[in-house]
Structures are given as structure tokens and as C-alpha cells.
Design a protein around this motif. Structure first.
Motif, mmCIF file in Angstrom:
data_model
loop_
_atom_site.group_PDB
_atom_site.id
_atom_site.type_symbol
_atom_site.label_atom_id
_atom_site.label_comp_id
_atom_site.label_asym_id
_atom_site.label_seq_id
_atom_site.Cartn_x
_atom_site.Cartn_y
_atom_site.Cartn_z
ATOM 1 N N LEU A 27 -0.413 3.684 0.900
ATOM 2 C CA LEU A 27 0.957 3.637 1.416
ATOM 3 C C LEU A 27 1.813 2.649 0.630
ATOM 4 O O LEU A 27 3.001 2.894 0.386
ATOM 5 C CB LEU A 27 0.937 3.253 2.898
ATOM 6 C CG LEU A 27 0.286 4.286 3.830
ATOM 7 C CD1 LEU A 27 0.240 3.755 5.257
ATOM 8 C CD2 LEU A 27 1.037 5.616 3.777
ATOM 9 N N ALA A 28 1.204 1.532 0.220
ATOM 10 C CA ALA A 28 1.949 0.536 -0.545
ATOM 11 C C ALA A 28 2.393 1.099 -1.894
ATOM 12 O O ALA A 28 3.545 0.906 -2.321
ATOM 13 C CB ALA A 28 1.101 -0.712 -0.756
ATOM 14 N N PHE A 29 1.506 1.829 -2.574
ATOM 15 C CA PHE A 29 1.879 2.412 -3.863
ATOM 16 C C PHE A 29 2.917 3.516 -3.677
ATOM 17 O O PHE A 29 3.786 3.710 -4.535
ATOM 18 C CB PHE A 29 0.636 2.941 -4.588
ATOM 19 C CG PHE A 29 -0.129 1.864 -5.292
ATOM 20 C CD1 PHE A 29 0.228 1.468 -6.565
ATOM 21 C CD2 PHE A 29 -1.192 1.224 -4.673
ATOM 22 C CE1 PHE A 29 -0.463 0.448 -7.216
ATOM 23 C CE2 PHE A 29 -1.887 0.210 -5.314
ATOM 24 C CZ PHE A 29 -1.521 -0.182 -6.587
ATOM 25 N N PHE A 30 2.840 4.218 -2.555
ATOM 26 C CA PHE A 30 3.869 5.212 -2.256
ATOM 27 C C PHE A 30 5.230 4.548 -2.113
ATOM 28 O O PHE A 30 6.234 5.037 -2.645
ATOM 29 C CB PHE A 30 3.493 5.950 -0.968
ATOM 30 C CG PHE A 30 4.564 6.872 -0.464
ATOM 31 C CD1 PHE A 30 4.814 8.085 -1.087
ATOM 32 C CD2 PHE A 30 5.332 6.525 0.632
ATOM 33 C CE1 PHE A 30 5.801 8.939 -0.626
ATOM 34 C CE2 PHE A 30 6.325 7.369 1.102
ATOM 35 C CZ PHE A 30 6.558 8.580 0.477
ATOM 36 N N MET A 31 5.268 3.417 -1.408
ATOM 37 C CA MET A 31 6.531 2.712 -1.229
ATOM 38 C C MET A 31 7.028 2.102 -2.533
ATOM 39 O O MET A 31 8.231 2.099 -2.819
ATOM 40 C CB MET A 31 6.382 1.627 -0.165
ATOM 41 C CG MET A 31 6.111 2.159 1.238
ATOM 42 S SD MET A 31 7.342 3.362 1.776
ATOM 43 C CE MET A 31 8.829 2.345 1.767
ATOM 44 N N GLU A 57 6.556 3.313 -5.424
ATOM 45 C CA GLU A 57 7.135 4.428 -6.179
ATOM 46 C C GLU A 57 8.533 4.747 -5.660
ATOM 47 O O GLU A 57 9.460 5.019 -6.430
ATOM 48 C CB GLU A 57 6.249 5.654 -6.060
ATOM 49 C CG GLU A 57 6.781 6.854 -6.826
ATOM 50 C CD GLU A 57 5.954 8.100 -6.590
ATOM 51 O OE1 GLU A 57 6.280 9.131 -7.183
ATOM 52 O OE2 GLU A 57 4.999 8.030 -5.802
ATOM 53 N N LYS A 58 8.699 4.705 -4.359
ATOM 54 C CA LYS A 58 10.003 4.982 -3.769
ATOM 55 C C LYS A 58 11.058 4.007 -4.285
ATOM 56 O O LYS A 58 12.215 4.351 -4.466
ATOM 57 C CB LYS A 58 9.935 4.892 -2.237
ATOM 58 C CG LYS A 58 9.289 6.075 -1.569
ATOM 59 C CD LYS A 58 10.155 7.318 -1.716
ATOM 60 C CE LYS A 58 9.570 8.485 -0.966
ATOM 61 N NZ LYS A 58 10.386 9.718 -1.173
ATOM 62 N N PHE A 59 10.665 2.770 -4.478
ATOM 63 C CA PHE A 59 11.608 1.757 -4.954
ATOM 64 C C PHE A 59 11.624 1.651 -6.481
ATOM 65 O O PHE A 59 12.163 0.703 -7.041
ATOM 66 C CB PHE A 59 11.303 0.397 -4.328
ATOM 67 C CG PHE A 59 11.677 0.306 -2.888
ATOM 68 C CD1 PHE A 59 12.992 0.106 -2.515
ATOM 69 C CD2 PHE A 59 10.717 0.428 -1.908
ATOM 70 C CE1 PHE A 59 13.342 0.035 -1.173
ATOM 71 C CE2 PHE A 59 11.053 0.358 -0.561
ATOM 72 C CZ PHE A 59 12.378 0.157 -0.191
ATOM 73 N N ALA A 60 10.968 2.620 -7.147
ATOM 74 C CA ALA A 60 11.026 2.725 -8.616
ATOM 75 C C ALA A 60 10.511 1.482 -9.309
ATOM 76 O O ALA A 60 10.997 1.114 -10.375
ATOM 77 C CB ALA A 60 12.448 3.025 -9.077
ATOM 78 N N ILE A 61 9.507 0.812 -8.732
ATOM 79 C CA ILE A 61 8.915 -0.346 -9.384
ATOM 80 C C ILE A 61 7.712 0.072 -10.205
ATOM 81 O O ILE A 61 7.512 -0.396 -11.323
ATOM 82 C CB ILE A 61 8.496 -1.400 -8.341
ATOM 83 C CG1 ILE A 61 9.743 -1.979 -7.674
ATOM 84 C CG2 ILE A 61 7.669 -2.508 -8.978
ATOM 85 C CD1 ILE A 61 9.434 -2.962 -6.569
ATOM 86 N N PHE A 85 -5.352 3.340 -8.475
ATOM 87 C CA PHE A 85 -5.848 4.307 -9.445
ATOM 88 C C PHE A 85 -5.815 5.727 -8.864
ATOM 89 O O PHE A 85 -5.391 6.672 -9.527
ATOM 90 C CB PHE A 85 -7.283 3.966 -9.854
ATOM 91 C CG PHE A 85 -7.387 2.777 -10.779
ATOM 92 C CD1 PHE A 85 -6.259 2.220 -11.357
ATOM 93 C CD2 PHE A 85 -8.616 2.214 -11.067
ATOM 94 C CE1 PHE A 85 -6.352 1.130 -12.207
ATOM 95 C CE2 PHE A 85 -8.723 1.122 -11.915
ATOM 96 C CZ PHE A 85 -7.593 0.577 -12.483
ATOM 97 N N LEU A 86 -6.290 5.865 -7.622
ATOM 98 C CA LEU A 86 -6.337 7.184 -6.991
ATOM 99 C C LEU A 86 -4.932 7.750 -6.803
ATOM 100 O O LEU A 86 -4.683 8.931 -7.069
ATOM 101 C CB LEU A 86 -7.062 7.096 -5.648
ATOM 102 C CG LEU A 86 -8.552 6.778 -5.704
ATOM 103 C CD1 LEU A 86 -9.106 6.537 -4.302
ATOM 104 C CD2 LEU A 86 -9.323 7.905 -6.385
ATOM 105 N N TYR A 87 -4.025 6.903 -6.344
ATOM 106 C CA TYR A 87 -2.662 7.376 -6.098
ATOM 107 C C TYR A 87 -1.997 7.827 -7.393
ATOM 108 O O TYR A 87 -1.398 8.909 -7.461
ATOM 109 C CB TYR A 87 -1.820 6.279 -5.441
ATOM 110 C CG TYR A 87 -0.424 6.748 -5.097
ATOM 111 C CD1 TYR A 87 -0.175 7.412 -3.905
ATOM 112 C CD2 TYR A 87 0.632 6.550 -5.986
ATOM 113 C CE1 TYR A 87 1.094 7.879 -3.609
ATOM 114 C CE2 TYR A 87 1.904 7.016 -5.697
ATOM 115 C CZ TYR A 87 2.135 7.679 -4.502
ATOM 116 O OH TYR A 87 3.386 8.146 -4.218
#
Length: 272
Positions: free
Chosen positions: A92-96, A98-102, A230-232
Motif C-alpha cells: 500500500l505504501a508503494f501504491f501511495m 506512486e500516486k504522489f509520483a515519487i 520489488f513485488l509491486y
């Protein structure tokens, strides 16, 4: 888990242990190698090589996570429910992020296979060039911490983790070079600024070494968090890119290179 080994000998001064040296070498060489390779590919416009590197990255990242890092974490004796909760939180953290384009800031690259309006990438690059460098620095700092955690858990795991990060960084840095060039950076400036950002991994590695070695109970959770990243990235970013090329001519090399990535990890971790 060995204790902190930066010790003082009266006759020889300070003695730095091999784990710290390995972390420093992995973060430094990995950063320089990934940036230099990305620069060569970017400046030569070897797009086919980039596509091949994506397939290799998938094999290395998936096998590093599923065959080595996660088993290492769960065999540590840490609570399984807590580790799975960390895996969920990491995804979920990597999803977020990505949402914030970091983390994934390579959506607006010239020649990235997406169909943008003419000039779209140029405008976006002009606005986002420095943000890309900031995001890179943060990302590389985190990579350094993950490499340190892996070396503290097991030297072989440190090697394959560093290899997985390098394999992922090269395609991403190629995109960054293209954006920076579009934003008006010269080739030299783009290379130097990217190199400085990549060396943030060294700072992350040092922080990870001096903090995680004292709090060894945190290492399994850092390994799980690294695996979630890595998985995400492999499943949500790299594999969809590969699926856009669904012909047999493109699919066969993709599958073979994924297999090569898996074999690389199995070879480096044989006997474990």
C-alpha cells in the motif's frame, strides 16, 4: 546477529568490519554502475536494450523477493502475522508513493511507448526535472537502507538485493535521463546530478548499518518491506510494460530473460 564491529584497537586504530565495507561497495559501485549504464543506453538511444533489461529485472526482482528475502525474513522467528502485515503495508505504501509520483516518475518520457500529444513530455519535463532528482535521491536513500538490511541478514542476500536494485534502476534512470535532457539539462549536467542522487544510497547504507545492527529485530521487517517494493514494481509496472508487446517474437525473449534473472539469483544463493 553480530554486534556493531566498528571497534578500536590501540595498536592499529579503528578497524571497520567486512559487512560495512560490503555495504559501502555495493551502494557506491551499484550507484555508479546503474547511472553510467543508463547514460550509455540513453545517449545511444538503445531502446531495445532497455526493453530487454526490463525483462531481466522482473526475473531478478521476483526471485530475490520470493525465493530469498521473504524466506529469510520468515525463518528469522519473527511473528508471521506481523510480517504479513508489513508486506501489506509495504504494498500500500508503494501504491501511495506512486500516486504522489515519487517512486515511478517516468510516465512522461519521450519515446516511452505512450501516445501523448505533441509537446506534452517537453512541458511536463520542464516543470518536473528537479522533482525527478528529488524523488531519485529519496528512492536511492531507501535503497541503501534495504541493501544494508540485506547484508546484515546474510552476505549472499545483500549481493542479490544489490543486483536486483541495479537491474531495476537502469531502466528507470534511462527514463530520468530522457526527462532531464528534455528539461534543458546538458548531457554532462544530467549525468552529474543523477550520479549525486545515486550516491544517496551510500548515506542510506550507512544509516542502515549503524541503526539496524543495533536493532537486529527490525531486519526481518525491512526485508519484507523491501520485498513488497520489488513485488509491486515488478507486477504493477514492469510486467504491464512487457504485456504491451504480446507477439511471439517479443514474448520468447522476455520469458527467456526472466528465466535468466531467476537463474542468476539461484546461482548467487546456491547452498542456502
Amino acid at each position: 546477529m553480530p554486534g556493531l564491529r566498528l571497534s578500536q584497537d590501540r595498536s592499529r586504530g579503528f578497524k571497520i568490519d567486512s559487512t560495512l565495507i560490503s555495504i559501502l561497495l555495493a551502494t557506491t559501485i551499484g550507484g555508479v554502475l546503474s547511472i553510467s549504464a543508463a547514460a550509455v543506453f540513453s545517449f545511444a538511444l538503445l531502446s531495445k536494450m532497455v526493453e530487454r533489461m526490463v525483462s531481466l529485472s522482473v526475473g531478478i526482482m521476483l526471485s530475490t523477493s520470493l525465493l530469498h528475502a521473504l524466506p529469510e525474513a520468515f525463518e528469522s522467528g519473527a511473528d508471521a502475522r506481523s510480517l504479513f502485515a508489513t508486506l501489506l503495508a509495504g504494498l500500500l505504501a508503494f501504491f501511495m508513493l506512486e500516486k504522489f509520483a515519487i517512486l515511478r516518475h517516468s510516465h512522461h518520457h519521450e519515446g516511452d511507448g505512450h501516445h501523448h500529444a505533441h509537446g506534452h513530455d517537453k512541458r511536463e519535463a520542464g516543470k518536473a526535472g528537479w522533482m525527478i532528482l528529488l524523488g531519485d535521491g529519496m528512492h536511492n536513500f531507501t535503497d541503501g537502507i534495504l541493501i544494508a538490511a540485506a547484508f546484515l541478514a546474510n552476505p549472499e542476500l545483500g549481493i542479490v538485493t544489490g543486483l536486483a536494485i541495479i537491474a531495476h534502476e537502469i531502466p528507470q534512470e534511462i527514463g530520468d535521463f530522457i526527462v532531464l535532457l528534455n528539461a534543458g539539462f546538458s548531457r554532462t549536467r544530467a549525468y552529474l546530478f543523477n550520479l549525486l542522487c545515486s550516491l544517496m544510497a551510500v548515506a542510506g547504507g550507512l544509516l542502515g548499518y549503524f541503526t539496524l545492527d543495533r536493532a537486529s529485530g527490525l531486519i526481518p521487517y525491512v526485508l519484507v518491506f523491501a520485498s513488497s517494493g520489488f513485488l509491486y514494481i515488478a507486477v504493477s509496472d514492469l510486467m504491464p510494460q512487457m504485456q504491451r508487446r504480446a507477439t511471439v517474437r517479443e514474448s520468447v525473449p522476455q520469458v527467456l530473460l526472466i528465466g535468466v534473472g531467476v537463474l542468476i539469483v539461484l546461482f548467487l544463493t546456491r547452498g542456502r
